[in-house]
Write a protein that holds these residues in place. Sequence first.
Motif, mmCIF file in Angstrom:
data_model
loop_
_atom_site.group_PDB
_atom_site.id
_atom_site.type_symbol
_atom_site.label_atom_id
_atom_site.label_comp_id
_atom_site.label_asym_id
_atom_site.label_seq_id
_atom_site.Cartn_x
_atom_site.Cartn_y
_atom_site.Cartn_z
ATOM 1 N N CYS A 266 1.029 -0.825 -0.231
ATOM 2 C CA CYS A 266 0.150 0.106 -0.185
ATOM 3 C C CYS A 266 0.764 1.254 0.237
ATOM 4 O O CYS A 266 2.051 1.257 0.111
ATOM 5 C CB CYS A 266 -0.872 -0.510 1.012
ATOM 6 N N CYS B 130 3.086 1.789 3.635
ATOM 7 C CA CYS B 130 3.811 0.822 3.482
ATOM 8 C C CYS B 130 5.345 1.082 1.959
ATOM 9 O O CYS B 130 5.935 0.931 2.966
ATOM 10 C CB CYS B 130 3.640 -0.854 3.996
ATOM 11 N N CYS C 61 3.905 -5.254 2.982
ATOM 12 C CA CYS C 61 2.872 -4.979 3.887
ATOM 13 C C CYS C 61 1.963 -6.379 4.026
ATOM 14 O O CYS C 61 2.130 -7.095 3.231
ATOM 15 C CB CYS C 61 1.949 -3.405 2.960
ATOM 16 N N CYS D 96 -2.239 -5.095 7.450
ATOM 17 C CA CYS D 96 -1.515 -3.983 7.057
ATOM 18 C C CYS D 96 -2.810 -2.740 7.757
ATOM 19 O O CYS D 96 -4.260 -3.240 6.992
ATOM 20 C CB CYS D 96 -1.291 -3.199 6.223
ATOM 21 N N ALA E 56 -3.725 -0.524 4.433
ATOM 22 C CA ALA E 56 -3.639 -1.394 3.622
ATOM 23 C C ALA E 56 -5.366 -0.320 2.010
ATOM 24 O O ALA E 56 -5.359 -0.397 1.691
ATOM 25 C CB ALA E 56 -3.386 -2.072 2.999
HETATM 26 ZN ZN ZN Z 1 0.553 -1.737 3.612
#
Ligand code: ZN
Length: 164
Positions: free
Chosen positions: A15, A18, A25, A29, A32
């Motif tokens: 994402c 991250c 990730c 997460c 995300a």
């Molecule tokens: Zn992430």
Amino acid sequence: MKEGGHRKQGTSPPCAACKLLRRRCGEDCVFAPYFPADEPRKFANVHKVFGASNVNKMLQELPVHQRGDAVSSMVYEANARVRDPVYGCVGAISSLQQQIDALQTQLAMAQAEVVHLRVRHSASHSSSPSSSGSPSSNQVSPRVNNPMFDHMVDHASLGESMWS
Ligand code: ZN
């Protein structure tokens, strides 16, 4: 030591959060769902203003169904702060407040004119004795201090048209 960058199962890129934080990730997460890889700027400003770990903490403390709204408001606040480092979204609020004040004054003047015209109209006709006549005009004052407006100000200052 680099861990194997090619995880076969997901094949989804990390994402945006991250990626910027250069961390792995995972499936769990927190970022995300709200910071997809194809919107890198969305997280950049939030990170700059709030700090990733604060955002992480704030999201963890919220029930999942409210996190999307929290992210939207943080994105809004962060973007406003980046655009206007002095006033941030308070700048938008106060400018809306000024608009409300100006419109309130205009409205009060228009209402006063209506009253004025009604009085003139009924005076020229002078059919009814004005004992308990005009229902909405016991006072002719250009400044209408209506407590309703205070509530309207509170709602309007959230300016929902500026979320996107
Ligand atoms: Zn992430």
